[in-house]
Motif scaffolding. Structure first.
Motif, PDB file in Angstrom:
ATOM      1  N   GLY A 122       0.826  -1.206   0.183  1.00 49.61           N
ATOM      2  CA  GLY A 122       0.009   0.041  -0.023  1.00 49.61           C
ATOM      3  C   GLY A 122       0.653   1.238   0.080  1.00 49.61           C
ATOM      4  O   GLY A 122       0.538   2.150  -0.666  1.00 49.61           O
ATOM      5  N   ASP A 123       1.891   1.285   0.806  1.00 49.26           N
ATOM      6  CA  ASP A 123       2.978   2.242   0.742  1.00 49.26           C
ATOM      7  C   ASP A 123       3.485   2.840  -0.524  1.00 49.26           C
ATOM      8  O   ASP A 123       3.831   3.576  -1.237  1.00 49.26           O
ATOM      9  CB  ASP A 123       3.983   2.451   1.915  1.00 49.26           C
ATOM     10  CG  ASP A 123       3.071   2.206   3.344  1.00 49.26           C
ATOM     11  OD1 ASP A 123       1.986   2.782   3.323  1.00 49.26           O
ATOM     12  OD2 ASP A 123       3.623   1.613   4.334  1.00 49.26           O
ATOM     13  N   ILE A 124       4.012   1.684  -0.960  1.00 49.08           N
ATOM     14  CA  ILE A 124       4.749   1.762  -2.285  1.00 49.08           C
ATOM     15  C   ILE A 124       3.563   2.070  -3.326  1.00 49.08           C
ATOM     16  O   ILE A 124       4.149   3.063  -4.256  1.00 49.08           O
ATOM     17  CB  ILE A 124       5.219   0.167  -2.666  1.00 49.08           C
ATOM     18  CG1 ILE A 124       6.446  -0.210  -1.850  1.00 49.08           C
ATOM     19  CG2 ILE A 124       5.809   0.311  -4.114  1.00 49.08           C
ATOM     20  CD1 ILE A 124       6.746  -1.714  -1.903  1.00 49.08           C
ATOM     21  N   SER A 129       1.673   5.713  -7.705  1.00 48.94           N
ATOM     22  CA  SER A 129       0.154   6.284  -8.132  1.00 48.94           C
ATOM     23  C   SER A 129       0.021   7.692  -7.647  1.00 48.94           C
ATOM     24  O   SER A 129      -0.915   8.287  -8.315  1.00 48.94           O
ATOM     25  CB  SER A 129      -0.907   5.189  -7.567  1.00 48.94           C
ATOM     26  OG  SER A 129      -1.081   5.595  -6.202  1.00 48.94           O
ATOM     27  N   LYS A 130       0.609   8.123  -6.456  1.00 49.89           N
ATOM     28  CA  LYS A 130       0.329   9.409  -6.250  1.00 49.89           C
ATOM     29  C   LYS A 130      -1.106   9.559  -5.689  1.00 49.89           C
ATOM     30  O   LYS A 130      -1.839  10.688  -5.560  1.00 49.89           O
ATOM     31  CB  LYS A 130       0.416  10.602  -7.083  1.00 49.89           C
ATOM     32  CG  LYS A 130       1.799  10.474  -7.770  1.00 49.89           C
ATOM     33  CD  LYS A 130       2.985  10.601  -6.856  1.00 49.89           C
ATOM     34  CE  LYS A 130       4.300  10.753  -7.382  1.00 49.89           C
ATOM     35  NZ  LYS A 130       5.314   9.903  -6.851  1.00 49.89           N
ATOM     36  N   ILE A 131      -1.555   8.183  -5.097  1.00 48.51           N
ATOM     37  CA  ILE A 131      -3.143   8.451  -4.492  1.00 48.51           C
ATOM     38  C   ILE A 131      -2.939   8.081  -3.033  1.00 48.51           C
ATOM     39  O   ILE A 131      -2.530   7.002  -2.575  1.00 48.51           O
ATOM     40  CB  ILE A 131      -3.870   7.433  -5.209  1.00 48.51           C
ATOM     41  CG1 ILE A 131      -4.223   7.535  -6.787  1.00 48.51           C
ATOM     42  CG2 ILE A 131      -5.400   7.040  -4.480  1.00 48.51           C
ATOM     43  CD1 ILE A 131      -4.627   6.476  -7.458  1.00 48.51           C
ATOM     44  N   GLU A 132      -3.335   9.082  -2.282  1.00 49.41           N
ATOM     45  CA  GLU A 132      -3.194   8.969  -0.973  1.00 49.41           C
ATOM     46  C   GLU A 132      -4.219   7.900  -0.286  1.00 49.41           C
ATOM     47  O   GLU A 132      -5.273   7.636  -0.694  1.00 49.41           O
ATOM     48  CB  GLU A 132      -3.683  10.287  -0.219  1.00 49.41           C
ATOM     49  CG  GLU A 132      -3.257  10.390   1.328  1.00 49.41           C
ATOM     50  CD  GLU A 132      -3.708  11.696   2.142  1.00 49.41           C
ATOM     51  OE1 GLU A 132      -3.904  11.629   2.956  1.00 49.41           O
ATOM     52  OE2 GLU A 132      -3.474  12.566   1.274  1.00 49.41           O
ATOM     53  N   ASN A 133      -3.651   6.921   0.525  1.00 51.05           N
ATOM     54  CA  ASN A 133      -4.424   6.115   1.154  1.00 51.05           C
ATOM     55  C   ASN A 133      -5.203   5.053   0.227  1.00 51.05           C
ATOM     56  O   ASN A 133      -6.231   4.589   0.159  1.00 51.05           O
ATOM     57  CB  ASN A 133      -5.531   6.695   2.121  1.00 51.05           C
ATOM     58  CG  ASN A 133      -5.983   5.682   3.113  1.00 51.05           C
ATOM     59  OD1 ASN A 133      -5.258   4.447   3.463  1.00 51.05           O
ATOM     60  ND2 ASN A 133      -7.097   5.856   3.859  1.00 51.05           N
ATOM     61  N   ILE A 134      -4.467   4.720  -0.780  1.00 49.06           N
ATOM     62  CA  ILE A 134      -4.889   3.930  -2.069  1.00 49.06           C
ATOM     63  C   ILE A 134      -5.628   2.473  -1.611  1.00 49.06           C
ATOM     64  O   ILE A 134      -6.438   2.063  -2.115  1.00 49.06           O
ATOM     65  CB  ILE A 134      -3.805   3.618  -3.141  1.00 49.06           C
ATOM     66  CG1 ILE A 134      -4.381   3.175  -4.363  1.00 49.06           C
ATOM     67  CG2 ILE A 134      -2.718   2.733  -2.373  1.00 49.06           C
ATOM     68  CD1 ILE A 134      -3.141   2.927  -5.481  1.00 49.06           C
ATOM     69  N   LYS A 135      -5.040   1.954  -0.350  1.00 53.94           N
ATOM     70  CA  LYS A 135      -5.503   0.528   0.080  1.00 53.94           C
ATOM     71  C   LYS A 135      -6.917   0.681   0.600  1.00 53.94           C
ATOM     72  O   LYS A 135      -7.731  -0.208   0.693  1.00 53.94           O
ATOM     73  CB  LYS A 135      -4.845  -0.057   1.030  1.00 53.94           C
ATOM     74  CG  LYS A 135      -4.474   0.604   2.231  1.00 53.94           C
ATOM     75  CD  LYS A 135      -3.285  -0.225   2.788  1.00 53.94           C
ATOM     76  CE  LYS A 135      -2.929   0.041   4.368  1.00 53.94           C
ATOM     77  NZ  LYS A 135      -2.079  -0.368   5.151  1.00 53.94           N
ATOM     78  N   GLN A 136      -7.490   1.855   0.966  1.00 57.73           N
ATOM     79  CA  GLN A 136      -8.668   1.978   1.248  1.00 57.73           C
ATOM     80  C   GLN A 136      -9.731   2.611   0.248  1.00 57.73           C
ATOM     81  O   GLN A 136     -10.666   3.196   0.415  1.00 57.73           O
ATOM     82  CB  GLN A 136      -8.733   2.904   2.375  1.00 57.73           C
ATOM     83  CG  GLN A 136      -8.222   2.283   3.792  1.00 57.73           C
ATOM     84  CD  GLN A 136      -8.692   2.903   4.969  1.00 57.73           C
ATOM     85  OE1 GLN A 136      -9.283   3.922   5.097  1.00 57.73           O
ATOM     86  NE2 GLN A 136      -8.247   2.058   5.955  1.00 57.73           N
ATOM     87  N   LYS A 137      -9.177   2.399  -0.996  1.00 58.88           N
ATOM     88  CA  LYS A 137      -9.918   2.894  -2.098  1.00 58.88           C
ATOM     89  C   LYS A 137      -9.627   1.862  -3.259  1.00 58.88           C
ATOM     90  O   LYS A 137     -10.010   0.522  -2.825  1.00 58.88           O
ATOM     91  CB  LYS A 137      -9.280   4.097  -2.858  1.00 58.88           C
ATOM     92  CG  LYS A 137      -9.327   5.430  -1.830  1.00 58.88           C
ATOM     93  CD  LYS A 137      -8.598   6.743  -2.340  1.00 58.88           C
ATOM     94  CE  LYS A 137      -8.758   7.549  -1.161  1.00 58.88           C
ATOM     95  NZ  LYS A 137      -7.840   8.864  -1.492  1.00 58.88           N
ATOM     96  N   GLY A 138      -9.411   2.020  -4.525  1.00 61.71           N
ATOM     97  CA  GLY A 138      -9.451   1.101  -5.664  1.00 61.71           C
ATOM     98  C   GLY A 138      -8.438   0.167  -5.487  1.00 61.71           C
ATOM     99  O   GLY A 138      -8.274  -0.903  -6.077  1.00 61.71           O
TER     100      GLY A 138
END
Length: 173
Positions: A122-124, A129-138
């Motif tokens: 998720g951090d990688i 992606s430059k998407i903050e908190n990506i693992k709680q999104k798509g």
């Protein structure tokens, strides 16, 4: 009917809600932050253990549930390439269990360098992606599939698959 999910991640909660709606009309879904007791980024069989740990801890600690769901994403190396997959372990109130696995997809090889240093995917992915908190999104799948797939979309068949042995307990004895 009460369904307990061993995570506060809204993607996992939403996927459980959508999957259970395929079978049941009336249920309450509750979520709890349950420690998987595995690495922050599980590898190989550890992924199965993490999903099991979440489901079994729910069952031990919350007796009011009818279904206890553990969801854990992990990385598996096959053909010398890293693949991401998610395991869903479901236990019902009678102790019947089922396991489902999401679609599995290949990750870029360079990711493993950071994973081996202790980084979490998720951090990688946030960095890539430059998407903050990506693992709680798509999630990574949404980024790599150019928006066609999301974490929730691939979790739903895994959750449904985990219910198969439970819903067909007479055959799976």
């Amino acid at each position: 009917m009460i369904i307990l999910v061993g995570s506060k991640n809204p993607v996992k909660i939403n996927a459980c809600n959508l999957a259970f709606k395929e079978y049941f009309e009336d249920f309450e879904l509750k979520s709890y932050d349950i420690d998987s007791k595995v690495s922050a980024q599980p590898l190989e069989e550890e992924t199965f253990k993490g999903a099991y740990n979440r489901a079994s801890q729910l069952k031990q600690n919350f007796l009011d549930g009818d279904f206890f769901i553990g969801i854990e994403a992990g990385i598996k190396i096959m053909f010398n390439k890293p693949f991401l997959f998610t395991v869903v372990h479901t236990i019902n109130k009678f102790g019947k269990e089922g396991i489902g696995i999401s679609p599995i997809y290949q990750l870029p090889p360079f990711i493993m360098k950071d994973i081996k240093k202790g980084a979490e995917l998720g951090d990688i992915m946030e960095e890539i992606s430059k998407i903050e908190n990506i693992k709680q999104k798509g999630g990574a799948i949404e980024f790599f599939s150019k928006g066609i797939l999301t974490r929730a979309k691939i979790y739903i068949p895994a959750i449904i698959s985990s219910l198969i042995p439970i819903l067909n307990a007479d055959i799976y004895q």
